[in-house]
Design a protein around this motif. Structure first.
Motif, PDB file in Angstrom:
ATOM      1  N   ASP A 168      29.323  30.575  44.049  1.00 16.27           N
ATOM      2  CA  ASP A 168      30.217  29.597  43.430  1.00 16.27           C
ATOM      3  C   ASP A 168      30.371  29.860  41.938  1.00 16.27           C
ATOM      4  N   VAL A 169      29.253  29.986  41.254  1.00 15.64           N
ATOM      5  CA  VAL A 169      29.281  30.218  39.809  1.00 15.64           C
ATOM      6  C   VAL A 169      29.824  31.613  39.503  1.00 15.64           C
ATOM      7  N   GLY A 170      29.348  32.616  40.242  1.00 18.33           N
ATOM      8  CA  GLY A 170      29.805  33.984  40.004  1.00 18.33           C
ATOM      9  C   GLY A 170      31.296  34.147  40.211  1.00 18.33           C
ATOM     10  N   PHE A 171      31.811  33.547  41.282  1.00 15.15           N
ATOM     11  CA  PHE A 171      33.239  33.646  41.562  1.00 15.15           C
ATOM     12  C   PHE A 171      34.055  32.934  40.493  1.00 15.15           C
ATOM     13  N   ALA A 172      33.667  31.715  40.155  1.00 15.67           N
ATOM     14  CA  ALA A 172      34.412  30.951  39.150  1.00 15.67           C
ATOM     15  C   ALA A 172      34.477  31.713  37.831  1.00 15.67           C
ATOM     16  N   ARG A 173      33.381  32.325  37.471  1.00 20.53           N
ATOM     17  CA  ARG A 173      33.315  33.062  36.199  1.00 20.53           C
ATOM     18  C   ARG A 173      34.120  34.361  36.273  1.00 20.53           C
ATOM     19  N   ASP A 174      33.906  35.137  37.329  1.00 24.40           N
ATOM     20  CA  ASP A 174      34.577  36.433  37.443  1.00 24.40           C
ATOM     21  C   ASP A 174      36.079  36.289  37.690  1.00 24.40           C
ATOM     22  N   MET A 175      36.459  35.342  38.554  1.00 28.29           N
ATOM     23  CA  MET A 175      37.878  35.203  38.838  1.00 28.29           C
ATOM     24  C   MET A 175      38.631  34.637  37.641  1.00 28.29           C
ATOM     25  N   SER A 176      37.949  33.908  36.794  1.00 27.13           N
ATOM     26  CA  SER A 176      38.586  33.437  35.562  1.00 27.13           C
ATOM     27  C   SER A 176      39.001  34.620  34.691  1.00 27.13           C
ATOM     28  N   VAL A 177      38.135  35.626  34.622  1.00 34.60           N
ATOM     29  CA  VAL A 177      38.443  36.836  33.854  1.00 34.60           C
ATOM     30  C   VAL A 177      39.562  37.617  34.539  1.00 34.60           C
ATOM     31  N   HIS A 178      39.467  37.731  35.854  1.00 32.06           N
ATOM     32  CA  HIS A 178      40.476  38.453  36.637  1.00 32.06           C
ATOM     33  C   HIS A 178      41.846  37.803  36.435  1.00 32.06           C
ATOM     34  N   HIS A 179      41.883  36.486  36.528  1.00 27.81           N
ATOM     35  CA  HIS A 179      43.131  35.746  36.349  1.00 27.81           C
ATOM     36  C   HIS A 179      43.685  35.896  34.937  1.00 27.81           C
ATOM     37  N   GLN A 180      42.793  35.919  33.966  1.00 23.76           N
ATOM     38  CA  GLN A 180      43.237  36.021  32.586  1.00 23.76           C
ATOM     39  C   GLN A 180      44.063  37.292  32.376  1.00 23.76           C
ATOM     40  N   GLN A 181      43.627  38.406  32.976  1.00 19.34           N
ATOM     41  CA  GLN A 181      44.391  39.642  32.811  1.00 19.34           C
ATOM     42  C   GLN A 181      45.715  39.592  33.569  1.00 19.34           C
ATOM     43  N   ALA A 182      45.719  38.966  34.747  1.00 19.17           N
ATOM     44  CA  ALA A 182      46.972  38.840  35.496  1.00 19.17           C
ATOM     45  C   ALA A 182      48.005  38.066  34.676  1.00 19.17           C
TER      46      ALA A 182
END
Length: 220
Positions: free
Chosen positions: A59-73
């Motif tokens: 939960d924490v790992g996904f929220a953190r990593d996908m936030s970065v992934h989304h930021q670049q998109a």
């Protein structure tokens, strides 16, 4: 389109995204602990919910990593929006900006409510069992490298459209893979539901982008 008109339009869109993210964060910050935590318990003395997902959780790992992934998109979508006048590509870019900025705000809000930091020294995707190795600025699979982002910034018209669609297709594929992993291993409804919906939406956009590339005589 004149530079003045383009600048005004850019400010309007950028302002809209900031507003969406701000509203999402405000709404999440006022949610009571019983609504934000999986079991409805209060917070511990340390400021972290007694039942908040563990730092090493999906939960924490996904929220953190996908936030970065989304930021670049979102960054790539803003770039291509200003590099082409094609309405179909600009509409897709706007959809990505609006959707992923909003989702990013939700995930950062959940991290806040769980008392977990929004950034970490942990390797990206460690929660999936195979930490990502950064490469030329690409922090995670699917993310564009610094060189690719520079190429997108320098491109115009059809070249920018094709490069954007190709980069975003790769970006979405990796994002959908990460979302499916989180949907299957997350312990909170917030993350499992968001991740499942995210995977479906990105798979749909991958199909759309394949059609758009074909219409431009290009391959994915």
């Amino acid at each position: 389109m004149t530079s003045t008109a383009r600048s005004s339009r850019s400010l309007v869109w950028a302002g809209a995204v900031v507003f969406v993210v701000a509203v999402g964060l405000v709404l999440l910050m006022v949610v009571r602990p019983s609504e934000a935590s999986p079991s409805g318990s209060g917070t511990s003395g340390s400021g972290t919910s007694a039942t908040a997902p563990a730092e090493s959780s999906a939960d924490v790992g996904f929220a953190r990593d996908m936030s970065v992934h989304h930021q670049q998109a979102v960054e790539m979508a803003f770039i291509v929006r200003d590099r082409t006048d094609d309405e179909a590509v600009r509409r897709l870019a706007y959809d990505i900006i609006n959707t992923q900025a909003n989702q990013r705000g939700m995930m950062l809000g959940w991290l806040e409510s769980w008392g977990r930091p929004k950034s970490s020294d942990r390797a990206p995707m460690e929660w999936m069992g195979h930490p990502a190795t950064p490469d030329d600025g690409a922090l995670m699979p699917g993310m564009a490298t610094d060189t690719q982002l520079d190429r997108l910034r320098a491109a115009k018209g059809r070249d920018a459209e094709v490069l954007f669609l190709r980069l975003m297709t790769v970006h979405h594929r990796a994002g959908a893979d990460m979302a499916r992993a989180a949907a299957g291993s997350a312990r909170t409804d917030e993350i499992s539901d968001l991740a499942a919906g995210m995977a479906r939406a990105q798979e749909s956009e991958i199909t759309l982008m394949a059609d758009m590339l074909e219409a431009r005589g290009a391959k994915p």
